[in-house]
Design a protein around this motif. Structure first.
Motif, PDB file in Angstrom:
ATOM      1  N   ARG A  25       3.609  -2.751   5.375  1.00  0.00           N
ATOM      2  CA  ARG A  25       2.998  -2.949   4.042  1.00  0.00           C
ATOM      3  C   ARG A  25       4.053  -3.359   3.019  1.00  0.00           C
ATOM      4  N   ARG A  26       5.206  -2.682   3.071  1.00  0.00           N
ATOM      5  CA  ARG A  26       6.269  -3.049   2.119  1.00  0.00           C
ATOM      6  C   ARG A  26       6.717  -4.491   2.343  1.00  0.00           C
ATOM      7  N   ARG A  29       0.169  -7.617   6.775  1.00  0.00           N
ATOM      8  CA  ARG A  29      -1.054  -6.829   6.931  1.00  0.00           C
ATOM      9  C   ARG A  29      -1.608  -7.042   8.342  1.00  0.00           C
ATOM     10  N   LEU A  44      11.487  12.179  14.552  1.00  0.00           N
ATOM     11  CA  LEU A  44      10.105  12.094  14.076  1.00  0.00           C
ATOM     12  C   LEU A  44       9.170  12.108  15.276  1.00  0.00           C
ATOM     13  N   PRO A  52      17.861   9.632  12.161  1.00  0.00           N
ATOM     14  CA  PRO A  52      16.736  10.464  11.709  1.00  0.00           C
ATOM     15  C   PRO A  52      15.420  10.083  12.379  1.00  0.00           C
ATOM     16  N   GLU A 109      14.079  -5.727   6.847  1.00  0.00           N
ATOM     17  CA  GLU A 109      14.590  -5.281   5.538  1.00  0.00           C
ATOM     18  C   GLU A 109      13.865  -4.046   5.025  1.00  0.00           C
ATOM     19  N   ASN A 110      12.661  -3.837   5.525  1.00  0.00           N
ATOM     20  CA  ASN A 110      11.841  -2.743   4.996  1.00  0.00           C
ATOM     21  C   ASN A 110      11.717  -1.549   5.937  1.00  0.00           C
ATOM     22  N   LEU A 111      12.459  -1.574   7.033  1.00  0.00           N
ATOM     23  CA  LEU A 111      12.405  -0.424   7.948  1.00  0.00           C
ATOM     24  C   LEU A 111      13.267   0.709   7.416  1.00  0.00           C
ATOM     25  N   PRO A 112      12.810   1.958   7.547  1.00  0.00           N
ATOM     26  CA  PRO A 112      13.611   3.077   7.050  1.00  0.00           C
ATOM     27  C   PRO A 112      14.819   3.330   7.940  1.00  0.00           C
ATOM     28  N   GLN A 113      15.704   4.151   7.416  1.00  0.00           N
ATOM     29  CA  GLN A 113      16.929   4.515   8.134  1.00  0.00           C
ATOM     30  C   GLN A 113      16.580   5.011   9.542  1.00  0.00           C
ATOM     31  N   ARG A 160       3.393   5.860  11.625  1.00  0.00           N
ATOM     32  CA  ARG A 160       3.051   5.779  10.199  1.00  0.00           C
ATOM     33  C   ARG A 160       4.194   5.129   9.411  1.00  0.00           C
ATOM     34  N   SER A 161       5.431   5.473   9.778  1.00  0.00           N
ATOM     35  CA  SER A 161       6.586   4.869   9.103  1.00  0.00           C
ATOM     36  C   SER A 161       6.605   3.363   9.313  1.00  0.00           C
ATOM     37  N   TYR A 193       4.009   1.441   9.952  1.00  0.00           N
ATOM     38  CA  TYR A 193       2.902   0.845   9.222  1.00  0.00           C
ATOM     39  C   TYR A 193       3.254   0.671   7.745  1.00  0.00           C
ATOM     40  N   ARG A 194       3.926   1.685   7.192  1.00  0.00           N
ATOM     41  CA  ARG A 194       4.326   1.572   5.772  1.00  0.00           C
ATOM     42  C   ARG A 194       5.375   0.481   5.585  1.00  0.00           C
ATOM     43  N   ASP A 214       4.289  10.186  13.392  1.00  0.00           N
ATOM     44  CA  ASP A 214       5.064   9.970  12.165  1.00  0.00           C
ATOM     45  C   ASP A 214       5.801   8.630  12.230  1.00  0.00           C
TER      46      ASP A 214
END
Lengths: 215, 593
Positions: free
Chosen positions: A32-33, A37, A18, A14, A86-90, A25-26, A28-29, A22
């Protein structure tokens, strides 16, 4: 004292669909998760100092995207890398992370190797034909003023393209940060090879070479 | 027939990120042996993925061990055309399950202008539009605000769930009767659903019984998703959301939500803070919205705004619905500390007389105080929402909108700190057209004929003489269709179907709205669009939505209409005595403070 973290990401599934903004931004989020910082830019709208080496076109997957992230102070490399992964999206996954001596301005892209996979029973034959035709084709590229410019692929092509049942493989260099779109080059080569109806299944960047640029 | 959109096709589509899923916090829980539930939103991805209601149900369902839930959104026109050309059907995002193979398909009906989207969705799923023609496949269930008048969509759905879904959704799952070889026993499931409060089964020719709206009595204890979906591509609301309150008792007489979502139920500030911290941690968002019908009315709003920045550092906050009467110094300081991009208020009417008619309860003094406070504290832009076409509206009310805006600007000028240029000030007037809605005191009033509304807007335009006042007018044609559909009965189902067959989809997108599709659809079925919209209904005659019991008594609505005509206000029962609207009963009562 700032730290310059250089990460190498795979961007597939997926995440390949993007836009560059996008995707940024993914990331960066995800930072944060992960409780990380990055340092922020100065000015009215401070932005995190997260710089991709290049903007990957929409619909192109990559196994090797380079990103430079600046932190104020030291960054605990192992912990940061584990937490970020661990916090990266699919579709996004961390391949490597290193801390480089700074300060750095950016990661300059040098060259990228692509693999273009085709659909259908004629795929291997078309890949071979496209590999032969690629050095001779010209790509029509839109310029910044909205006009068009014809760019011979040889201006960016490095080495000899390869074509077989696993795809069409070629390397494109960057000049002043810009290069040809691999998809455009592949389509032009397929047209020239007499395979205009051949459908492209996927375009994947397998390797991106960069060099750090000092501030 | 293959389902989903293959990668090779994605390349040709605008915004392919709409169709790939994989968002952070999306749930693909193991599905073997469980009931399959697909939650569908009949609008494009970036709208639907921002919908809080769908996220609440998604989380509740996926937390259960007897069901899994996937999502799907309506493909944009380019994707729909490509799917039809390639013979593809719509599938869920998480698992790629063809919708036709799900056990339950839940469709959220948000407003009149996305009703055709639901038909488009059924068609792309390869399902017959009419419930009576679906003898296999999923049971198709509707939820959302438009179920307050379900009759125009009755033939297309097997069931409707009216009201809050947090508790009822689990009851629907538990009551589903499964066949030994997989799939649902459709008839047995519907029979079991008939006993669930809030469920309407439209299978018969006419409504059989009163249907009582479901109400979650204790919002503070209700489940709320902190694992909110974080879409990869930009969504319309690209931020974390905490619903701080449900319901509103201000009693604005045009507002369907104000009557149909009573009583007021607040989340406690401590709960909001805890949810906010957890949501931000789990999403990575850097912006948080405190959502409700009127957030500044929350009894603990100032406490929350004081504590949130400390509790959730490096976060910006937004209050989507500020009420001018509640915008005091404390709120101004808290909101001003976050951002000064602009403030929005909704006086709705230009004169005090008309504001009394609609029970807006805002005086000229309130509005001038807002202007003075906002501009003296650094804001330079204010947006004001007004309506034209309200019951009893006169020319002086329309001209009054311009007059009020001019006086607010004059007040602002006199409030500016010394040395500030007056040219930087601006007021934007956003003008919408009053559309009478079911379950409100104005449900019997007609939509003002389009030519008269146009005349009134032109009058307003001529009355605005200051260049710093901008005017925006909501589409008159779209409001006309919305009005015609809002108060219809089952006779409108063929009209909606005809409009969809005429190409009406994404009607709330101005570049996609086609009035001629709707006008033709009404004519094909023997109706006039204008007549349906502008009809004044007999106050003593039965209404198509009478069988939906929101809890507010019909007698209260009639009394409120009388009070409107005579310009009498009804105070908010949070401030004064109970107005006896009828909604509070047993566990269902106001929960504030």
């Amino acid at each position: 004292m700032s730290s310059e973290l250089v990460i190498r990401l795979a961007r597939t599934g997926p995440a390949a669909w993007l836009s560059h903004l996008d995707c940024a931004r993914s990331l960066y989020r995800a930072l944060r998760r992960a409780g990380l910082r990055p340092a922020m830019s100065q000015g009215f709208h401070p932005q995190p100092l997260v710089r991709f080496a290049r903007a990957l076109p929409l619909g192109v997957a990559s196994l090797d995207e380079a990103v430079l992230i600046r932190f104020d102070g030291d960054v605990p490399l192992q912990e940061a890398a584990r937490s970020l992964d661990e916090n990266l999206p699919q579709g996004l996954s961390l391949r490597t992370a290193v801390v480089l001596p700074g300060p750095l301005k950016s990661l300059r892209p040098l060259r990228a190797r692509y693999r273009v996979a085709l659909q259908g029973e004629e795929a291997a034959k078309c890949c071979r034909a496209a590999a032969t035709s690629l050095p001779g084709v010209v790509v029509r590229k839109r310029d910044k003023r909205g006009g068009f410019r014809d760019v011979p692929v040889t201006e960016h092509l490095e080495g000899e393209p390869q074509g077989d049942g696993d795809g069409l493989v070629f390397t494109l260099s960057f000049r002043d940060g810009a290069t040809l779109k691999a998809l455009d080059a592949a389509e032009a080569a397929l047209d020239a090879a007499g395979c205009p109806g051949c459908r492209i299944e996927s375009v994947t960047c397998e390797r991106l070479d960069t060099e750090p640029e000092a501030r | 027939m293959p389902a989903g959109i293959p990668a090779a096709l994605l390349r040709s589509l605008e915004k392919p990120g709409r169709y790939v899923g994989g968002e952070w916090n999306c749930r693909a829980t193991p599905g073997a042996g469980k009931l399959s539930f697909v939650l569908a939103f009949p609008d494009v991805y970036e709208i639907g993925v921002s919908n809080l209601g769908l996220q609440i149900l998604y989380d509740i369902l996926n937390d259960r061990d007897d069901v899994w839930a996937d999502r799907t959104y309506l493909p944009w026109t380019d994707a729909a055309a490509a799917m039809r050309a390639e013979g593809l059907t719509l599938a869920s995002l998480e698992r790629g399950l063809p919708l036709a193979e799900a056990d339950i398909l839940g469709v959220s009906l948000q407003h009149e202008l996305n009703l055709t989207g639901a038909l488009e969705l059924l068609d792309l799923a390869g399902l017959p539009l009419h419930a009576a023609a679906r003898t296999s496949g999923p049971l198709v269930l509707a939820g959302g605000p438009s179920t307050l008048n379900p009759e125009p969509m009755a033939p297309f759905f097997d069931a409707f769930l009216v009201g809050d879904g947090e508790e009822a959704i689990g009851e629907l799952v538990e009551a589903a009767v499964r066949l030994p070889l997989g799939g649902l026993d459709r008839a047995a499931t519907l029979a079991a659903w008939a006993d669930i409060e809030g469920v309407y089964l439209p299978g018969g020719p006419q409504p059989q019984r009163p249907v009582k709206r479901r109400v979650v009595a204790d919002l503070d204890g209700a489940p709320f998703p902190t694992r909110q979906l974080v879409p990869g591509m930009e969504a319309v609301h690209d931020r974390a959301v905490i619903e701080i309150m449900r319901g509103c008792t201000r009693g604005c007489r045009f507002c369907q939500a104000g009557y149909a979502y009573r009583p007021v139920r607040e989340r406690k500030p401590g709960t909001v803070l805890s949810l906010a911290r957890e949501t931000l941690l789990r999403t990575g968002h850097s912006e948080l919205s405190l959502s409700s019908l009127s957030s500044s009315d929350h009894s603990g709003i100032e406490e929350m705004l004081r504590l949130l920045p400390e509790s959730c550092p490096e976060t910006s906050f937004s209050l989507p619905s500020l009420r001018a009467g509640g915008f005091g110094v404390g709120l101004a300081e808290a909101v001003g500390a976050w951002r000064r991009s602009g403030l929005t208020f909704a006086p709705e009417a230009g004169t005090e007389r008309l504001r009394r008619v609609i029970n807006k309860g805002l005086t000229e003094v309130d509005l001038m105080e807002v202007a003075s406070l906002a501009f003296s504290r650094g804001w330079r832009r204010i947006k004001l929402y007004f309506m034209i076409g309200l019951p009893t509206e006169r020319e002086e009310d329309v001209e009054g909108i311009a007059g009020l805006a001019s006086r607010m600007l004059a007040t602002a000028e006199s409030s500016l700190p010394a040395g500030t240029g007056k040219g930087a000030l601006s007021l934007t007037l956003s003008i919408s057209n009053f559309v009478p809605k079911p379950h409100t005191p104005f449900q019997w009033d007609g939509f003002v004929p389009p030519q008269e509304l146009r005349r009134r807007f032109n009058l307003l335009r001529r009355s605005v003489r200051d260049k710093r006042i901008g005017l925006k007018w909501h589409s008159l044609e779209a409001s006309l269709v919305e009005a015609a559909l809002a108060r219809g009965g089952r006779e409108l189902a063929p009209v909606i179907e005809s409009a969809w067959r005429n190409g009406a989809v994404f009607d709330n997108w101005s570049d996609r709205f086609r009035l001629e599709s709707w006008r033709a659809a009404f004519a094909e079925n023997g109706f006039s669009l204008e007549d349906k919209a502008t009809a004044t209904l007999d106050i003593d005659a039965p209404l198509p939505w009478d069988f939906i019991e929101t809890g507010v008594s019909p007698a209260f609505l009639k009394a409120e209409r009388e009070r409107a005509i005579s310009g009498e206000c009804t105070p908010d029962c949070r401030d004064e005595a109970c107005a006896d609207c009828g909604v509070c009963s047993g566990e269902i009562r106001m929960r504030t403070g």
